[in-house]
Design a protein around this motif. Structure first.
Motif, PDB file in Angstrom:
ATOM      1  N   SER A 116       0.939  -1.427  -0.184  1.00  0.00           N
ATOM      2  CA  SER A 116       0.129  -0.613   0.100  1.00  0.00           C
ATOM      3  C   SER A 116       1.226   1.036   0.353  1.00  0.00           C
ATOM      4  CB  SER A 116      -0.947   0.003   1.458  1.00  0.00           C
ATOM      5  OG  SER A 116      -0.965  -0.804   1.311  1.00  0.00           O
ATOM      6  N   GLY A 117       1.919   0.762  -0.084  1.00  0.00           N
ATOM      7  CA  GLY A 117       3.281   2.005  -0.123  1.00  0.00           C
ATOM      8  C   GLY A 117       3.806   2.961  -1.479  1.00  0.00           C
ATOM      9  N   ASN A 118       4.631   3.501  -1.179  1.00  0.00           N
ATOM     10  CA  ASN A 118       5.455   3.543  -2.382  1.00  0.00           C
ATOM     11  C   ASN A 118       5.645   2.776  -3.312  1.00  0.00           C
ATOM     12  OD1 ASN A 118       5.800   6.198  -1.918  1.00  0.00           O
ATOM     13  ND2 ASN A 118       7.426   6.569  -1.089  1.00  0.00           N
ATOM     14  N   PHE A 119       5.606   2.471  -4.970  1.00  0.00           N
ATOM     15  CA  PHE A 119       5.858   1.317  -5.182  1.00  0.00           C
ATOM     16  C   PHE A 119       6.503   1.328  -6.895  1.00  0.00           C
ATOM     17  CE2 PHE A 119       2.585   0.357  -8.586  1.00  0.00           C
ATOM     18  CZ  PHE A 119       1.595   1.613  -8.345  1.00  0.00           C
ATOM     19  N   ARG A 120       7.474   0.256  -7.057  1.00  0.00           N
ATOM     20  CA  ARG A 120       7.405   0.240  -8.547  1.00  0.00           C
ATOM     21  C   ARG A 120       6.984  -0.955  -9.590  1.00  0.00           C
ATOM     22  NH1 ARG A 120      13.069   2.055 -10.921  1.00  0.00           N
ATOM     23  NH2 ARG A 120      12.140   3.978  -9.849  1.00  0.00           N
ATOM     24  N   ILE A 121       6.772  -0.072 -11.079  1.00  0.00           N
ATOM     25  CA  ILE A 121       6.386  -1.669 -11.231  1.00  0.00           C
ATOM     26  C   ILE A 121       6.509  -1.624 -12.956  1.00  0.00           C
ATOM     27  CG2 ILE A 121       4.854  -2.858 -12.879  1.00  0.00           C
ATOM     28  CD1 ILE A 121       2.997  -2.839 -10.451  1.00  0.00           C
ATOM     29  N   GLN A 122       7.661  -2.338 -13.663  1.00  0.00           N
ATOM     30  CA  GLN A 122       8.506  -1.322 -14.597  1.00  0.00           C
ATOM     31  C   GLN A 122       8.516  -2.991 -15.810  1.00  0.00           C
ATOM     32  OE1 GLN A 122      11.919   0.172 -12.948  1.00  0.00           O
ATOM     33  NE2 GLN A 122      13.142  -0.984 -13.809  1.00  0.00           N
ATOM     34  N   ALA A 123       8.915  -2.126 -16.570  1.00  0.00           N
ATOM     35  CA  ALA A 123       9.703  -3.432 -17.462  1.00  0.00           C
ATOM     36  C   ALA A 123      10.167  -2.874 -18.683  1.00  0.00           C
ATOM     37  CB  ALA A 123       8.183  -3.043 -18.522  1.00  0.00           C
ATOM     38  N   GLU A 124      11.748  -3.472 -19.149  1.00  0.00           N
ATOM     39  CA  GLU A 124      12.612  -2.746 -19.623  1.00  0.00           C
ATOM     40  C   GLU A 124      12.945  -3.701 -21.152  1.00  0.00           C
ATOM     41  OE1 GLU A 124      16.559  -2.942 -17.432  1.00  0.00           O
ATOM     42  OE2 GLU A 124      16.753  -1.896 -19.001  1.00  0.00           O
ATOM     43  N   VAL A 125      12.863  -3.523 -21.763  1.00  0.00           N
ATOM     44  CA  VAL A 125      12.994  -4.049 -23.043  1.00  0.00           C
ATOM     45  C   VAL A 125      14.306  -3.813 -23.826  1.00  0.00           C
ATOM     46  CG1 VAL A 125      12.152  -4.392 -25.601  1.00  0.00           C
ATOM     47  CG2 VAL A 125      10.695  -3.791 -23.958  1.00  0.00           C
ATOM     48  N   ASP A 126      14.696  -4.764 -23.965  1.00  0.00           N
ATOM     49  CA  ASP A 126      16.591  -4.481 -24.136  1.00  0.00           C
ATOM     50  C   ASP A 126      16.211  -4.496 -26.209  1.00  0.00           C
ATOM     51  OD1 ASP A 126      16.555  -7.676 -25.271  1.00  0.00           O
ATOM     52  OD2 ASP A 126      17.639  -7.747 -22.860  1.00  0.00           O
ATOM     53  N   ALA A 127      17.806  -4.469 -26.186  1.00  0.00           N
ATOM     54  CA  ALA A 127      18.214  -4.152 -27.627  1.00  0.00           C
ATOM     55  C   ALA A 127      17.726  -6.077 -28.254  1.00  0.00           C
ATOM     56  CB  ALA A 127      19.650  -3.908 -27.847  1.00  0.00           C
ATOM     57  N   HIS A 128      17.720  -6.214 -27.526  1.00  0.00           N
ATOM     58  CA  HIS A 128      17.178  -8.104 -28.478  1.00  0.00           C
ATOM     59  C   HIS A 128      15.963  -8.619 -27.879  1.00  0.00           C
ATOM     60  CE1 HIS A 128      21.366  -7.674 -29.495  1.00  0.00           C
ATOM     61  NE2 HIS A 128      22.008  -7.503 -27.773  1.00  0.00           N
ATOM     62  N   ASP A 129      15.175  -7.755 -27.656  1.00  0.00           N
ATOM     63  CA  ASP A 129      13.614  -8.153 -27.209  1.00  0.00           C
ATOM     64  C   ASP A 129      13.290  -8.655 -26.666  1.00  0.00           C
ATOM     65  OD1 ASP A 129      10.966  -7.134 -27.786  1.00  0.00           O
ATOM     66  OD2 ASP A 129      11.221  -9.292 -29.274  1.00  0.00           O
ATOM     67  N   THR A 130      14.215  -8.592 -25.588  1.00  0.00           N
ATOM     68  CA  THR A 130      13.817  -9.137 -24.040  1.00  0.00           C
ATOM     69  C   THR A 130      13.406  -8.418 -23.210  1.00  0.00           C
ATOM     70  OG1 THR A 130      16.084 -10.874 -24.754  1.00  0.00           O
ATOM     71  CG2 THR A 130      14.712 -10.563 -22.095  1.00  0.00           C
ATOM     72  N   LEU A 131      12.182  -8.661 -22.267  1.00  0.00           N
ATOM     73  CA  LEU A 131      11.572  -7.911 -21.521  1.00  0.00           C
ATOM     74  C   LEU A 131      12.042  -8.656 -20.502  1.00  0.00           C
ATOM     75  CD1 LEU A 131       9.435  -6.341 -20.659  1.00  0.00           C
ATOM     76  CD2 LEU A 131       7.950  -8.622 -21.522  1.00  0.00           C
ATOM     77  N   ARG A 132      12.342  -7.189 -19.503  1.00  0.00           N
ATOM     78  CA  ARG A 132      12.141  -7.968 -17.967  1.00  0.00           C
ATOM     79  C   ARG A 132      10.939  -7.111 -17.241  1.00  0.00           C
ATOM     80  NH1 ARG A 132      18.807  -7.017 -15.795  1.00  0.00           N
ATOM     81  NH2 ARG A 132      18.169  -9.086 -16.842  1.00  0.00           N
ATOM     82  N   VAL A 133      11.051  -7.574 -16.711  1.00  0.00           N
ATOM     83  CA  VAL A 133       9.162  -7.265 -15.763  1.00  0.00           C
ATOM     84  C   VAL A 133       9.743  -7.008 -14.312  1.00  0.00           C
ATOM     85  CG1 VAL A 133       7.106  -6.989 -15.469  1.00  0.00           C
ATOM     86  CG2 VAL A 133       7.328  -8.029 -17.237  1.00  0.00           C
ATOM     87  N   MET A 134       9.548  -6.392 -13.696  1.00  0.00           N
ATOM     88  CA  MET A 134       9.839  -5.977 -11.805  1.00  0.00           C
ATOM     89  C   MET A 134       8.797  -5.012 -11.191  1.00  0.00           C
ATOM     90  SD  MET A 134      13.819  -5.053 -11.512  1.00  0.00           S
ATOM     91  CE  MET A 134      14.871  -5.587 -12.485  1.00  0.00           C
ATOM     92  N   ALA A 135       8.353  -5.752 -10.342  1.00  0.00           N
ATOM     93  CA  ALA A 135       7.297  -5.158  -9.263  1.00  0.00           C
ATOM     94  C   ALA A 135       8.133  -5.562  -7.971  1.00  0.00           C
ATOM     95  CB  ALA A 135       6.270  -6.344  -9.432  1.00  0.00           C
ATOM     96  N   GLY A 136       8.030  -4.294  -6.911  1.00  0.00           N
ATOM     97  CA  GLY A 136       8.289  -3.990  -5.562  1.00  0.00           C
ATOM     98  C   GLY A 136       8.146  -2.654  -5.286  1.00  0.00           C
ATOM     99  N   ILE A 137       9.166  -2.135  -3.914  1.00  0.00           N
ATOM    100  CA  ILE A 137       8.826  -0.910  -3.044  1.00  0.00           C
ATOM    101  C   ILE A 137       9.908   0.166  -4.410  1.00  0.00           C
ATOM    102  CG2 ILE A 137       9.727   0.229  -1.554  1.00  0.00           C
ATOM    103  CD1 ILE A 137       9.826  -2.017   0.464  1.00  0.00           C
ATOM    104  N   ASP A 138       9.068   1.280  -4.773  1.00  0.00           N
ATOM    105  CA  ASP A 138      10.151   2.500  -4.954  1.00  0.00           C
ATOM    106  C   ASP A 138      11.527   2.427  -4.482  1.00  0.00           C
ATOM    107  OD1 ASP A 138      10.064   4.497  -6.626  1.00  0.00           O
ATOM    108  OD2 ASP A 138      10.032   5.289  -5.254  1.00  0.00           O
ATOM    109  N   PRO A 139      11.711   1.947  -5.463  1.00  0.00           N
ATOM    110  CA  PRO A 139      13.862   1.899  -4.730  1.00  0.00           C
ATOM    111  C   PRO A 139      14.136   4.023  -4.659  1.00  0.00           C
ATOM    112  CG  PRO A 139      13.214   1.153  -7.246  1.00  0.00           C
ATOM    113  CD  PRO A 139      12.151   1.244  -6.913  1.00  0.00           C
TER     114      PRO A 139
END
Ligand code: GLA
Length: 742
Positions: free
Chosen positions: A255-278
């Motif tokens: 219920s507090g500060n958070f971040r959900i993000q996705a990073e697409v790299d140069a080779h089309d790999t997708l990194r998804v993350m969720a957690g407390i806002d860093p």
């Protein structure tokens, strides 16, 4: 459901009937991510999914292996600074200034069921055979910090619950500056990103975008999960729709500060993350101390968005929400806020309550303004004692009088806040979050109490518990009407100030836990200026939440439709309010206001005495309808049928668990003239069961209603024949379908 470890290939396979999750211990000792998706048959070796190749301009882990670069390998819990240039899941600042870590696999453990996360909300099991939990222990040899990755797979859901626990087994303190709950590397980025965003009174609007190279994110740095972005994300294939196709949902139980993000790299790999806002987080780990991240839930389906949502609904309604009210139909309430705002006397409240009782309402809720010197929003927060000018006999006597009318009594609190003009603040001016020598910004003339301090939480608890013990209070609306600024707690040393946002939320959870445990039959409804903290974390303590301060039926179509992507119908506070509506000044018909509010916990946010006799009669019928169908509505299976974000019409439906009853809500925003014929293809019915359309009296088999559709055409086509009721703007209908013996 099973979790297996294949010793020879060092591969973990977590699977149930729906999903498979595969990861392996790589040659550098880190965990590699192999597969997440539809269930595949288990076998000894899947290591070929760990693809590597020699790429130019690459930094490599080994001198003699130019293919092994973490930058190009899909990983489970990536670290910072050792050949991977993408965003890490963890970062540890050490005494010498280094931020490098190297978490190596040590061991694993498999447990039946799901252990609790102490102090944090989380999904749970009631029987240990419902789920299995894998714990994988990793260690960084230089700092001796351990990371225990936890994965729970549920038997009945395509869901995996994940979290991480850090432990400093070394002799020197370290600082966690990033500790995500979940990281997931997927082999391609061919997804549409779908988020729930908005602002006050416009929460949970659905926004879509395609993923592009680089980082995209949603999050909050406000101290609450926020109106702006819900801690939820869907990644769906472009061809996926409500009825079919692949999608992954990510939901953070926090219920507090958070971040959900996705990073697409140069080779089309997708990194998804969720957690407390860093950005707003740092946690000091002394020798022997540990840190538990919040839980993140990921859910996979190949059966479309409705199935994704239904799985979240069921999991969250039955294995995240808890307590006495979890499986009980919710009382129909009348809240006085929009009826009176701050302008009320006991006499007026009793009048509103008896008017409500006469219509069939079950619970009367006294909102803001009953305590301290609260005659406006400038004073009183923190002084949780009745204002004797307004309520001469106090809350106890008012609650008795409400009960004597045959109603239950509910009360509003804003436990985390204080007005400068309050006795509480005057006696403890240092109990707020504020940075020394800096300006203290207000929000709605109030400060945020320092819930990172046990004594502050204790003092608020004492006041609330006293009232709950003395008075017949059956319901609490727990509000939170401003976000945090100048976040700092004088109670903690300088090197622990990065912990305050999280400690604050832990304090909120601790108070909720204590009150819900001591008063188990009290129904809690969470609120934060409407949907400013409508998140899975809250659902663990309060089985329902006031979804939005916007109670206009047309606006609510979008808000409820969006929220339904993740949240169960039984969790959404939905009320009929007065017209012109107080947020958008729109006049919608009473039946439409009811027809939208039925799909939630249902109640009224106005003085029913102010309605005409005819309208009051309609309210009585609405309440009778809701009493008849609330079990189906709140605990049945919900389907979205037509999106209000895409056209002039919206529709949704709920089917009872035995599939014998279905309620279809159909809504048209603006009227048209001489329009087209319209049909609605329904979902979730039994094909061979014949359903009687209670509205028309006609009977239709389930297959006909699902494949050919329910006719929703407007009979008037702009002409009003004798005796017919004309359709107008903001028209709506509820179709009740009752299964009958053929
Ligand atoms: C918030 C809530 C409203 C009401 C007011 C009272 O805005 O969302 O429902 O309780 O506070 O001040």
């Amino acid at each position: 459901m099973s979790i297996v470890y294949h010793e020879s290939s060092k591969i973990f396979h977590l699977y149930n009937e729906t999903v498979s999750y595969l990861m392996m211990v790589m040659k550098n000792g880190h965990l590699g991510q192999l597969y997440y998706g539809k269930r595949i048959r288990d076998k000894e070796d899947f290591s070929y999914f760990l693809e590597t190749c020699e790429r130019p301009m690459t930094s490599c882990v080994y001198d003699d292996d130019r293919t092994f670069s973490l930058e190009h390998i899909r990983q489970e819990y990536p670290v910072f600074g050792t050949t991977d240039y993408r965003q890490p899941a963890v970062e540890i600042r050490q005494e010498n200034g280094s931020r490098i870590s190297d978490f190596q696999y040590c061991s694993y453990r498999i447990e039946k069921g799901k252990p609790k996360l102490s102090g944090l909300p989380a999904t749970y099991t009631e029987d240990e055979n419902e789920a299995e939990t894998l714990k994988v222990l990793l260690e960084d040899a230089v700092t001796n910090v351990q990371a225990e990755l936890s994965y729970t797979i549920f038997e009945k859901y395509g869901a995996l619950a994940r979290s991480v626990r850090f432990f400093n087994g070394g002799e020197r303190p370290v600082r966690l500056s990033r500790a995500m709950s979940l990281s997931l590397d997927l082999p391609d980025s061919g997804y549409v990103w779908q988020q729930l965003s908005g602002c006050w009174a416009r929460e949970c609007h659905i926004h879509n975008r395609s993923l592009e190279p680089g980082i995209q994110s949603v999050g909050s740095m406000r101290g609450n999960s926020s109106h702006e972005h819900n801690p939820f994300l869907v990644l769906k294939r472009p061809s996926t729709d409500e009825r079919q196709g692949e999608a992954i949902g990510l939901s953070l139980v926090y219920s507090g500060n958070f971040r959900i993000q996705a990073e697409v790299d140069a080779h089309d790999t997708l990194r998804v993350m969720a957690g407390i806002d860093p950005e707003t987080f740092e946690w000091k780990l002394e020798e022997g101390e540990s840190f538990q991240t919040p839980e993140a839930v990921m859910l996979y389906t190949d059966r479309g968005l409705n199935h994704l949502s239904q799985s979240f609904h069921k999991l969250y309604r039955t294995r995240l929400a808890r307590g006495y009210w979890r499986d009980r139909a919710r009382p129909i309430l009348n809240n006085n806020w929009e009826a009176t705002y701050f302008d009320f006397t006991e006499e007026r409240l009793l009048k509103i309550a008896s008017g409500a009782k006469a219509c069939g309402v079950e619970l009367f809720v006294l909102d803001d303004g009953w305590f301290g010197e609260r005659s406006s929003d400038r004073a009183g927060l923190g002084d949780w004692k009745a204002n004797k000018n307004r309520l001469p006999g106090g809350i106890t006597s008012l609650a008795d009088k409400i009960e004597a009318l045959g109603l239950k009594f509910g009360l509003w609190f804003e436990p985390e806040m204080v007005n400068r003009d309050s006795d509480f603040y005057r006696s403890h001016p240092d109990w707020i979050l504020a940075t020394p020598d800096r300006h203290k910004s207000q929000g709605r003339y109030q400060y945020v109490l320092d819930f990172s301090r046990k004594e502050v939480v204790e003092a608020v608890y004492e006041q609330m518990a006293k009232l709950l013990r003395e008075a017949k209070i059956s319901y609490i609306k727990w509000d939170m009407n401003r976000s945090i600024t100048e976040c700092y707690s004088p109670a903690w040393p300088a090197d622990r100030q990065g912990e305050i946002y999280h400690r604050y939320i832990l304090g909120v959870y601790a108070l909720y836990e204590r009150l819900t445990e001591e008063f188990p039959k009290v129904l809690f409804e969470s609120c934060a200026s409407g949907g400013g903290r409508f998140d899975p974390g809250m659902l663990f303590y309060a089985p329902q939440g006031w979804l939005s301060d916007n109670s206009d039926a047309m606006e609510r179509l979008k808000i409820q439709y969006g929220a339904s992507l993740c949240y169960p119908i039984s969790s959404m506070g939905t009320h009929v309010s007065a017209t012109p509506n107080h947020q958008v000044y729109r006049n919608t018909p009473l039946h439409t206001r009811g027809n939208v509010a039925y799909f939630g916990t249902f109640g009224y946010e106005l003085d029913l005495n102010g309605l005409s006799e005819e309208e009051r009669q309609e309210v009585k019928e609405q309440i009778a309808f809701m009493k008849n169908y609330r079990e189906v509505l709140q605990f049945g299976t919900f389907y979205r049928l037509k999106s209000p974000f895409e056209g002039n019409e919206a529709a949704w439906m709920v089917v009872s668990n035995d599939k014998k009853t279905a309620l279809v809500g159909w809504y048209r925003i603006l009227n048209d003239v001489n329009g087209r014929y319209t049909r609605l293809r329904l979902s979730g019915l039994e094909p061979e069961v014949c359903y009687r359309n209670v509205r028309t009296g006609t009977c239709h088999f389930g297959d006909e209603l699902m494949y050919a559709g329910l006719i929703t055409s407007d009979e008037t086509a702009g002409q009003v024949s004798a005796g017919a009721k004309p359709c107008a703007d903001f028209e709506s209908r509820i179709y009740v379908l009752e299964g009958i013996e053929p």
